[in-house]
Write an enzyme that holds these catalytic residues in place. Structure first.
Site, PDB file in Angstrom:
ATOM      1  N   GLU A  97       0.833  -1.199   0.000  1.00 22.63           N
ATOM      2  CA  GLU A  97       0.000   0.000   0.000  1.00 22.63           C
ATOM      3  C   GLU A  97       0.872   1.255   0.000  1.00 22.63           C
ATOM      4  O   GLU A  97       1.874   1.343   0.709  1.00 22.63           O
ATOM      5  CB  GLU A  97      -0.870  -0.041   1.254  1.00 22.63           C
ATOM      6  N   LEU A  99       1.207   4.691   1.330  1.00 21.62           N
ATOM      7  CA  LEU A  99       0.670   5.515   2.398  1.00 21.62           C
ATOM      8  C   LEU A  99       0.750   6.988   2.022  1.00 21.62           C
ATOM      9  O   LEU A  99       1.689   7.435   1.369  1.00 21.62           O
ATOM     10  CB  LEU A  99       1.453   5.284   3.688  1.00 21.62           C
ATOM     11  N   ASP A 200      14.136  -2.002  13.476  1.00 21.90           N
ATOM     12  CA  ASP A 200      14.924  -0.971  12.790  1.00 21.90           C
ATOM     13  C   ASP A 200      14.211   0.365  12.936  1.00 21.90           C
ATOM     14  O   ASP A 200      13.991   1.095  11.973  1.00 21.90           O
ATOM     15  CB  ASP A 200      15.097  -1.345  11.316  1.00 21.90           C
TER      16      ASP A 200
END
Length: 295
Positions: A97, A99, A200
């Site tokens: 997706e 964003l 991370d």
């Protein structure tokens, strides 16, 4: 000649996995990242974010696909929905997706503190993950272990020190690093849960969405001490004060974090040394000295 991916086939695979028609009117490179090529595919109703690398890096993308699904399944922190990964011609890819990022509100940062604390309450009985993945482009070994201190020593610190030796960073770094390795277990007296981690979590892997609310991405997921996520969030610029305030209110850290933070972030600085070279050597050596002064 500039390499041109087989977009027709990639878009076909996205359509098959998403169950929608992929209508791309704009395809443009995305800025940021030093490991993959990244592209934004924009249509009138929907957008996709696609990363590309060489075909042999498919495992890196399959691990990211699983990690995004695992975080999404907790219904805690927003991540981009992953659609598919694979190899087309000579390109490995992952599609997810797109964003709409670009918000900048205090409420979003506060909400991330609360949602990350909820994600960290998702736990396993052991430390690690069911598969290896990558931290940057470095292999990250995640084989399960019951003892957190031993996991951090053998799956994190010693591996990065060995890579540094292979990359020509011997001498003082190795001598003092070996001494630290002998004393590492002295830092672990807080009995952490094996929490679901982003792995991370620096400021470049977090955004506030334009419609409000936070999102995280590019995980290096495993189950471990939640302090490692908080430590890394402080390493490269840090998050807002609202994030830390809410997180600590919801899920306070244990005593001794300020010292363990250095140990946890040493892993990432050693990884940067191995990926990007000697500009990180002095920082790694200084962190080791600070830790040795504590034991």
């Amino acid at each position: 000649m500039i390499h041109q991916p087989n977009w027709k086939e990639i878009e076909k695979k996205i359509a098959e996995s998403s169950g929608t028609v992929v209508d791309v009117s704009v395809r443009e490179s995305a800025i940021g990242g030093s490991i993959n090529q990244s592209f934004m595919l924009k249509g009138p109703d929907k957008g996709y974010f696609v990363k590309l690398n060489q075909a042999h890096r498919e495992d890196m993308f399959s691990a990211e696909y699983e990690a995004l699904n695992e975080i999404q399944s907790t219904q805690t922190v927003r991540v981009p929905r992953p659609y598919c990964f694979g190899v087309v011609d000579n390109d490995a890819f992952i599609a997810m997706e797109l964003l709409s990022i670009g918000g900048n509100d205090r409420a979003g940062a506060s909400r991330l503190g609360q949602e990350l604390a909820s994600m960290h309450r998702v736990t396993q009985s052991q430390f690690g993950w069911h598969r290896n993945n990558t931290i940057g482009s470095t292999l990250q070994e995640n084989s399960w272990m019951e003892d957190w201190g031993q996991f951090w020593l053998h799956r994190r610190l010693l591996i990065q020190l060995a890579l540094a030796a292979e990359n020509g960073f011997g001498g003082s770094l190795q001598r003092r690093g070996d001494k630290l390795a002998e004393k590492t277990t002295q830092f672990f007296d807080h009995n952490p849960d094996a929490s679901l981690l982003h792995g991370d979590l620096w400021s470049g892997n977090f955004s506030i969405l334009k419609q409000g609310g936070p999102a995280i991405y590019d995980p290096a997921l495993y189950y471990g001490d939640r302090e490692t996520d908080i430590a890394m969030s402080e390493l490269f610029g840090g998050f807002s004060a609202d994030f830390y305030r809410v997180y600590h209110e919801v899920y306070p850290l244990n005593s001794g974090y300020s010292t363990r933070k250095i140990l946890y972030n040493l892993y990432h600085i050693l990884n940067h040394l191995n990926l990007f070279g000697s500009s990180y050597l002095h920082q790694a050596e200084d962190m080791i000295e600070r830790l040795l002064s504590e034991v």
